[in-house]
Design a protein around this motif. Structure first.
Motif, PDB file in Angstrom:
ATOM      1  N   TYR A 181       3.164  -1.169   4.187  1.00 55.75           N
ATOM      2  CA  TYR A 181       2.868   0.247   3.952  1.00 55.75           C
ATOM      3  C   TYR A 181       4.137   1.018   3.607  1.00 55.75           C
ATOM      4  O   TYR A 181       5.096   1.056   4.383  1.00 55.75           O
ATOM      5  N   ALA A 182       4.156   1.624   2.422  1.00 57.91           N
ATOM      6  CA  ALA A 182       5.267   2.472   1.980  1.00 57.91           C
ATOM      7  C   ALA A 182       4.782   3.913   1.925  1.00 57.91           C
ATOM      8  O   ALA A 182       3.729   4.199   1.350  1.00 57.91           O
ATOM      9  N   ALA A 214       0.871  -1.179   0.000  1.00 64.46           N
ATOM     10  CA  ALA A 214       0.000   0.000   0.000  1.00 64.46           C
ATOM     11  C   ALA A 214       0.906   1.226   0.000  1.00 64.46           C
ATOM     12  O   ALA A 214       1.794   1.341   0.849  1.00 64.46           O
ATOM     13  N   TYR A 215       0.679   2.125  -0.928  1.00 66.87           N
ATOM     14  CA  TYR A 215       1.588   3.258  -1.155  1.00 66.87           C
ATOM     15  C   TYR A 215       0.920   4.577  -0.808  1.00 66.87           C
ATOM     16  O   TYR A 215      -0.165   4.892  -1.310  1.00 66.87           O
ATOM     17  N   ASP A 216       1.579   5.346   0.053  1.00 64.14           N
ATOM     18  CA  ASP A 216       1.144   6.711   0.365  1.00 64.14           C
ATOM     19  C   ASP A 216       2.066   7.702  -0.343  1.00 64.14           C
ATOM     20  O   ASP A 216       3.216   7.844   0.051  1.00 64.14           O
ATOM     21  N   LEU A 221      11.299   7.155   0.045  1.00 59.72           N
ATOM     22  CA  LEU A 221      10.377   6.118   0.480  1.00 59.72           C
ATOM     23  C   LEU A 221      10.813   5.538   1.817  1.00 59.72           C
ATOM     24  O   LEU A 221      11.989   5.234   2.035  1.00 59.72           O
ATOM     25  N   GLY A 222       9.858   5.376   2.711  1.00 61.21           N
ATOM     26  CA  GLY A 222      10.092   4.710   3.981  1.00 61.21           C
ATOM     27  C   GLY A 222       9.000   3.686   4.224  1.00 61.21           C
ATOM     28  O   GLY A 222       8.021   3.602   3.470  1.00 61.21           O
ATOM     29  N   TRP A 223       9.155   2.918   5.287  1.00 67.27           N
ATOM     30  CA  TRP A 223       8.218   1.836   5.586  1.00 67.27           C
ATOM     31  C   TRP A 223       7.719   1.982   7.026  1.00 67.27           C
ATOM     32  O   TRP A 223       8.025   1.163   7.888  1.00 67.27           O
ATOM     33  N   PRO A 224       6.946   3.034   7.306  1.00 65.04           N
ATOM     34  CA  PRO A 224       6.462   3.258   8.674  1.00 65.04           C
ATOM     35  C   PRO A 224       5.314   2.315   9.020  1.00 65.04           C
ATOM     36  O   PRO A 224       4.739   1.651   8.146  1.00 65.04           O
ATOM     37  N   ASP A 225       4.982   2.257  10.299  1.00 65.71           N
ATOM     38  CA  ASP A 225       3.776   1.548  10.706  1.00 65.71           C
ATOM     39  C   ASP A 225       2.563   2.380  10.303  1.00 65.71           C
ATOM     40  O   ASP A 225       2.565   3.599  10.455  1.00 65.71           O
ATOM     41  N   PRO A 226       1.522   1.740   9.791  1.00 63.40           N
ATOM     42  CA  PRO A 226       0.285   2.482   9.512  1.00 63.40           C
ATOM     43  C   PRO A 226      -0.451   2.799  10.807  1.00 63.40           C
ATOM     44  O   PRO A 226       0.056   2.538  11.904  1.00 63.40           O
TER      45      PRO A 226
END
Length: 295
Positions: A255-256, A193-195, A263-268
């Motif tokens: 979640y990206a 899932a990309y933000d 680009l990072g991979w934080p917790d949603p």
């Protein structure tokens, strides 16, 4: 790919078309389309159209598996009064239900090692403080028919914006459940899932009220250097293309998020990580799409 004819999707498509021997099938509501892509009719707010598009994709590929599925299209509306042809609130129908059904129809046709990228949004998370009212829940039946929602905002504009953030939460939760299913699929499918962050220059607000379309939205590029979640159209499209063709999520991440072009991979959000809520959304979406319970 959906949503490839404007904004972030169009910028990503420019990169994807540059790949050697790329064969891109693009779902579009209108005639025509970018040169180099095979354009097929698709209205995400119509289940019949989604099914027809999926059938056309499979027929066009002629047995070849899908390497990349990019579910990028999305829109905002000024309130929650409009309904899809199937009777569901229009933002929820087009942003979530149409993509949910399309994912199910095309999942069996994904190739080994395929990538699925679903465009979500940081608006799903109250902690991001994006200025968009964050979702209160992900109850599929209430989102499909807001008149059933006891928590529905009395202000029509607020309700419309919250419908958007809720649909983006649903995109993310769908990706999380799909990723869990992919882990048991044995085909090596990855789901992200990309933000893209707040990105000036897209067509996201094209159906918003006049003051948003003509006054507020055009001023956003001036804020680009200052907004912590804002990205240029170029960077947002590039990152989407990278997720589609080269980047895979680190173990345990779905979640990206793009921040300042990186680009990072934080917790949603907490709600997005709630397994019971994700499962309930999945079941409710199956029912609304007319899919069997075990799909």
């Amino acid at each position: 790919m959906t949503g490839g004819n404007r904004g972030i999707g169009a910028e990503a498509l420019r990169h994807l078309l540059a790949a050697p021997q790329a064969h891109i099938l693009l779902g579009m509501r209108n005639e025509g389309g970018p040169a180099g892509a095979t354009c097929l009719p698709l209205d995400l707010a119509s289940f019949a159209s989604v099914r027809s598009f999926a059938d056309a994709v499979v027929a066009t590929l002629g047995g070849t598996g899908i390497d990349v599925l990019v579910l990028n299209a999305g829109g905002q509306r000024p309130d929650v009064s409009e309904r899809s042809i199937d009777g569901h609130e229009l933002t929820f129908a087009a942003n979530h239900l149409g993509h949910f059904l399309l994912l199910h129809r095309l999942w069996p046709h994904l190739a080994s090692g395929a990538r699925v990228v679903i465009t979500s949004s940081g608006t799903h998370d109250p902690a991001e403080r994006t200025g968009v009212p964050p979702p209160r829940h992900a109850n599929a039946h209430w989102l499909a028919d807001p008149t059933q929602d006891a928590q529905l905002d009395s202000n029509a504009i607020t309700a419309g914006m919250r419908a958007y953030s809720a649909s983006k939460l649903c995109n993310l939760m769908t990706a999380r459940v799909a990723a869990q299913r992919a882990a048991a699929d044995l085909r090596g499918i990855s789901v992200v899932a990309y933000d893209p962050g707040l990105t000036p220059g897209t067509g996201l607000a094209r159906q918003q009220m006049w003051v948003v379309r003509t006054l507020l939205w055009p001023l956003l590029p001036l804020l680009l250097p200052f907004g912590k979640t804002m990205n240029s159209l170029r960077n947002a499209g590039r990152a989407l293309a990278e997720l589609a063709v080269s980047l895979r999520p680190p173990p345990g991440h779905v979640y990206a998020a793009l921040r300042k072009g990186q680009l990072g991979w934080p917790d949603p959000s907490i709600l997005a990580r709630d397994e019971a809520s994700c499962a309930a959304l999945w079941r409710g979406s199956l029912t609304l799409c007319g899919l069997p319970d075990d799909a």
